[in-house]
Write a protein that holds these residues in place. Structure first.
Motif, PDB file in Angstrom:
ATOM      1  N   THR A 230       5.500  68.500  -1.964  1.00  0.00           N
ATOM      2  CA  THR A 230       4.273  68.291  -3.026  1.00  0.00           C
ATOM      3  C   THR A 230       3.053  68.461  -2.356  1.00  0.00           C
ATOM      4  O   THR A 230       2.534  67.908  -1.323  1.00  0.00           O
ATOM      5  CB  THR A 230       4.580  66.712  -3.431  1.00  0.00           C
ATOM      6  N   ARG A 232      -1.328  69.160  -3.863  1.00  0.00           N
ATOM      7  CA  ARG A 232      -2.146  68.775  -4.452  1.00  0.00           C
ATOM      8  C   ARG A 232      -2.989  69.714  -5.511  1.00  0.00           C
ATOM      9  O   ARG A 232      -3.366  70.860  -4.553  1.00  0.00           O
ATOM     10  CB  ARG A 232      -3.558  67.843  -3.865  1.00  0.00           C
ATOM     11  N   ASN A 241      -4.198  65.975  -8.905  1.00  0.00           N
ATOM     12  CA  ASN A 241      -3.068  66.018  -9.443  1.00  0.00           C
ATOM     13  C   ASN A 241      -1.800  66.475  -8.241  1.00  0.00           C
ATOM     14  O   ASN A 241      -2.178  67.419  -7.798  1.00  0.00           O
ATOM     15  CB  ASN A 241      -2.650  66.822 -10.683  1.00  0.00           C
ATOM     16  N   PHE A 242      -0.776  65.824  -8.723  1.00  0.00           N
ATOM     17  CA  PHE A 242       0.109  66.267  -7.431  1.00  0.00           C
ATOM     18  C   PHE A 242       0.730  67.542  -8.332  1.00  0.00           C
ATOM     19  O   PHE A 242       0.950  67.675  -9.454  1.00  0.00           O
ATOM     20  CB  PHE A 242       1.580  65.268  -7.309  1.00  0.00           C
ATOM     21  N   GLU A 297      -2.283  61.714 -10.588  1.00  0.00           N
ATOM     22  CA  GLU A 297      -2.352  60.908  -9.455  1.00  0.00           C
ATOM     23  C   GLU A 297      -1.770  59.526  -9.956  1.00  0.00           C
ATOM     24  O   GLU A 297      -1.206  58.741  -9.219  1.00  0.00           O
ATOM     25  CB  GLU A 297      -3.832  60.813  -9.020  1.00  0.00           C
ATOM     26  N   GLU A 300       1.959  58.503  -9.524  1.00  0.00           N
ATOM     27  CA  GLU A 300       2.686  58.661  -7.978  1.00  0.00           C
ATOM     28  C   GLU A 300       3.908  57.947  -8.097  1.00  0.00           C
ATOM     29  O   GLU A 300       4.834  58.383  -7.473  1.00  0.00           O
ATOM     30  CB  GLU A 300       1.577  58.598  -7.218  1.00  0.00           C
ATOM     31  N   ASP A 306      10.153  59.054  -3.789  1.00  0.00           N
ATOM     32  CA  ASP A 306       9.034  59.099  -3.297  1.00  0.00           C
ATOM     33  C   ASP A 306       8.680  60.641  -3.634  1.00  0.00           C
ATOM     34  O   ASP A 306       9.326  61.570  -3.158  1.00  0.00           O
ATOM     35  CB  ASP A 306       8.738  58.762  -1.903  1.00  0.00           C
ATOM     36  N   LEU A 307       7.547  60.926  -4.161  1.00  0.00           N
ATOM     37  CA  LEU A 307       7.056  62.366  -4.411  1.00  0.00           C
ATOM     38  C   LEU A 307       6.606  62.807  -3.014  1.00  0.00           C
ATOM     39  O   LEU A 307       6.748  64.194  -2.931  1.00  0.00           O
ATOM     40  CB  LEU A 307       5.563  62.109  -5.056  1.00  0.00           C
ATOM     41  N   THR A 357      -0.685  66.966   0.747  1.00  0.00           N
ATOM     42  CA  THR A 357      -0.465  65.231   0.818  1.00  0.00           C
ATOM     43  C   THR A 357       0.031  64.980   1.977  1.00  0.00           C
ATOM     44  O   THR A 357       0.089  65.487   2.988  1.00  0.00           O
ATOM     45  CB  THR A 357       0.584  65.346  -0.508  1.00  0.00           C
ATOM     46  N   GLU A 439      -8.987  61.395   0.111  1.00  0.00           N
ATOM     47  CA  GLU A 439      -7.987  60.306  -0.193  1.00  0.00           C
ATOM     48  C   GLU A 439      -8.428  59.191   0.703  1.00  0.00           C
ATOM     49  O   GLU A 439      -8.576  59.246   1.778  1.00  0.00           O
ATOM     50  CB  GLU A 439      -6.579  60.929   0.093  1.00  0.00           C
TER      51      GLU A 439
END
Length: 729
Positions: A230, A232, A241-242, A297, A300, A306-307, A357, A439
């Motif tokens: 994943t 961004r 955004n993922f 986001e 998530e 879990d992404l 990420t 982040e």
């Protein structure tokens, strides 16, 4: 370079720039005289300098020393993984602007065509191994954008074996040939691999993909690609955004049969390389669409996985794939070593608008890719090799090192400086400067795994549940074959315990083939990848109950089946062939984009009933059904009698039937089908335009027959004939 110049430049010019850049380093010796590396012309390249005609060679022979020294050093260390590869040049063009979610320029202007270089590869084998090993396939794309290179380094499977990069050396050591005897090559069917897998339940999802037909693609042109991690997307306003990246082949996703793959490995281990090269040379340019799954986001944590876990997918039913552009490969390399072998991809090569990420597998790869290129390509200047150079000028304060090609002017190679008036200057974000996504991080320094990474079986179940019956049968056969090669009964039993947590029917079927029972309870702890003082209970979850029980996107049975473009069709014919029966069907297939090749007992040409010469592509001695997607037998009394009497031709048809391919014959050639073994398994009374079930077509009217054959070939395979209708071939 100013931003306005960057954005106004059309992509065709970018492509030209990259081609011209490579051309500056391209040499053609046609019409040239031989010389040494330092430019001295060579008078004699056939004899070393000696003390007399039969005397010893002399140390002063600089021509000999240069030639031998270069030969001794002209092989670089092969890649530890992805050693065997094949590459091609092409272009990418966005369908629409994605500026709302990313400021990456090549995705924000649909008028641009970005030059690319793509390398496909197998993972486990060495450079000399076969293309048709059961293995993951690498799918790495280097975009030469006006903001620098972006490398989308992916695979043909969307997940991976491990969750944390610290386990990568263990995985590779386990799957590589065993260290005591260096066997087996390019294969996962051995003790060390399955020992590792049986102790690492986080691999359960990936191993389902590896045992599926995805691991033996029909062609590089017919397989999907995935970014795995994943990433961004970040837009100009700094909103994140993922994103998950996908490559969707326009020809659909197709595979070969396992038995067929083994045959191809013996007959043409370069099958995938040759297929890619020939397609591009013939103008049948391979195409994929770039797809993205975008997750805001704020969403998530809305999934039951879990992404950031690279052993998980985002099911397309939950987040649809948006197709945002097209990749076309349109030029083969001029030199395999200089381009394909020296190409260096790095997951850390991103451009403004694309960021990372906290996926722990991704984070480790950010270090590994640079580190491995340093030793493989001789030092820190590997990005100056022509195939790796960006199309934009590079200005930084890096100097010297092995094989430095840039001649830098000026006194200052540091920043800040006043002697060089401060140049090169740092770029503002508005000038295209890369800025990392800010982040928020507030955590303790710790070696641990998030509890959200603990579910190892729900998506493995999802994958297996999503497969068609033939695909499940293939997976059972694959597990039975692989575990049948494992000598340790303990490892086999432990692996059956793991499979029972995925699907009890799958475990039972494999256990039946191995003739050992499925353990009533899996060996505990299931997960052996734990800290020495970890809580075993926390590391042994079994299944998370999910609402989504199957996903249509995960089965190859649901792929595109509306084209026969670039499919190879074998025509079995001999002297006395009915020219209309041959040429009418041939013209129809070629009109639909297929490639037709004439196979005959002898080479050069055959004579039709009207004494017309028809070129022959291959003899039965060198041809094999495994190289073709379908077979057709045209009419003509003498041709039919010859083909029927040829054992190799009958075997050709039996093998094509065994591998579930479309088979057709002119009504006048029905006796050839009756001579096969599989004729016992199908109706034997043929009439005009008989369309037999499971992809066998017989007809008297060549035009109608061709239409039915095209429809049959577009289905790719008729897997339903595989189990109940096996034939010896």
């Amino acid at each position: 370079m100013k931003d306005d110049k960057k954005t106004d430049k059309p992509l065709k010019r970018q492509e030209t720039e990259k081609t011209q850049q490579l051309a500056e380093h391209t040499a053609d010796s046609t019409g040239e005289l031989m010389n040494t590396n330092h430019g001295v012309r060579i008078n004699d390249d056939q004899n070393s300098l000696k003390a007399g005609e039969r005397g010893s060679s002399l140390l002063e022979d600089f021509i000999l020393r240069e030639k031998i020294t270069h030969f001794d050093h002209e092989r670089i260390p092969e890649r530890v993984v992805h050693a065997r590869g094949s590459g091609a040049h092409g272009v990418f063009k966005a369908y629409k602007s994605m500026s709302g979610v990313t400021r990456a320029h090549f995705l924000s202007d649909e008028s641009l065509e970005t030059p690319v270089f793509v390398r496909f590869s197998t993972v486990a084998g060495s450079r000399g191994s076969t293309d048709l090993a059961r293995d993951v396939r690498g799918f790495a794309v280097k975009f030469y954008t006006q903001e620098g290179n972006f490398d989308l380094v992916g695979n043909n499977m969307p997940v991976f074996f491990i969750q944390d990069a610290i386990k990568f050396p263990d995985l590779v050591h386990a799957v590589k040939p065993e260290p005591d005897n260096e066997m087996p090559q390019a294969a996962s069917a051995h003790d060390t691999f399955w020992d590792f897998i049986s102790l690492m339940p986080e691999s359960a999802h990936m191993i389902m993909w590896l045992m599926s037909d995805r691991a033996i693609p029909r062609s590089y042109r017919m397989m999907e690609g995935f970014g795995v991690h994943t990433f961004r997307f970040v837009n100009a306003e700094g909103v994140s955004n993922f994103v998950k990246f996908h490559w969707k082949p326009l020809l659909g996703v197709h595979s070969v049969a396992w038995d067929e793959a083994q045959n191809i490995s013996g007959k043409d281990p370069d099958y995938h390389r040759r297929d890619l090269w020939d397609a591009i040379e013939s103008g049948n340019f391979p195409e994929w669409e770039l797809g993205v799954q975008i997750v805001p986001e704020e969403d998530e944590f809305k999934f039951d996985f879990d992404l950031l876990d690279s052993t998980k997918i985002i099911p397309e039913e939950l987040v649809p794939v948006q197709r945002i552009g097209k990749l076309t490969l349109n030029r083969n390399p001029d030199n395999f070593f200089a381009e394909t072998e020296q190409s260096a991809f790095h997951i850390g090569h991103v451009v403004p608008g694309i960021d990372f990420t906290n996926d722990p597998l991704l984070q480790g790869r950010l270090f590994s890719y640079t580190d491995t290129q340093l030793i493989r390509l001789g030092g820190p200047n590997f990005q100056e090799i022509p195939i790796n150079r960006p199309i934009v000028p590079v200005h930084n304060n890096q100097r010297d090192g092995y094989m430095r090609q840039t001649i830098n002017r000026g006194k200052s190679s540091y920043n800040p400086n006043s002697l060089g008036n401060g140049y090169p200057l740092q770029a503002k974000a508005s000038e295209g400067g890369f800025t990392s996504y800010p982040e928020r991080i507030d955590a303790k320094k710790i070696r641990a795994r998030s509890r959200s990474f603990f579910d190892h079986f729900s998506q493995a179940q999802l994958f297996y549940n999503s497969q068609s019956d033939p695909e499940r049968n293939h997976m059972i056969d694959a597990f039975s074959f692989e575990l049948g090669k494992v000598q340790s009964v303990e490892v086999r039993q432990r692996m059956l315990g793991i499979l029972s947590l995925v699907d009890k029917g799958l475990a039972a079927a494999v256990a039946f083939a191995l003739r050992i029972p499925v353990p009533q309870d899996p060996e505990l702890p299931v997960n052996h990848s734990i800290p020495a003082d970890g809580n075993l209970a926390d590391y042994d979850p079994f299944t998370v109950d999910t609402a989504l029980k199957a996903s249509a996107a995960l089965s190859m049975a649901n792929t595109v089946k509306d084209t026969i473009k670039t499919r190879k069709i074998a025509f079995l014919a001999a002297d006395g062939v009915d020219e209309k029966s041959l040429t009418t069907v041939k013209a129809a297939l070629e009109g639909a984009g297929a490639i037709v090749e004439i196979i005959s007992p002898r080479l050069n040409f055959i004579l039709s009933e009207g004494d017309e010469q028809i070129p022959v592509n291959h003899s039965l001695l060198t041809a094999a059904s495994v190289f073709y997607d379908a077979v057709y037998v045209p009419g003509g009394t003498n041709s039919v009698a010859t083909i029927e009497a040829e054992a190799d031709a009958v075997h050709f048809l039996n093998e094509a039937f065994k591998h579930c391919k479309a088979i057709a014959a002119d009504l006048g050639a029905a006796q050839v089908l009756e001579a096969t073994y599989f004729s016992k398994k199908i109706p034997s009374e043929f009439s005009d335009q008989t369309v037999l079930r499971e992809g066998i077509v017989v007809g008297e009217d060549p035009k109608k027959l061709a239409d039915q054959l095209i429809l049959a070939i577009s289905q790719h395979r008729f897997w339903e004939r595989e189990k109940p209708r096996k034939v010896p071939a």
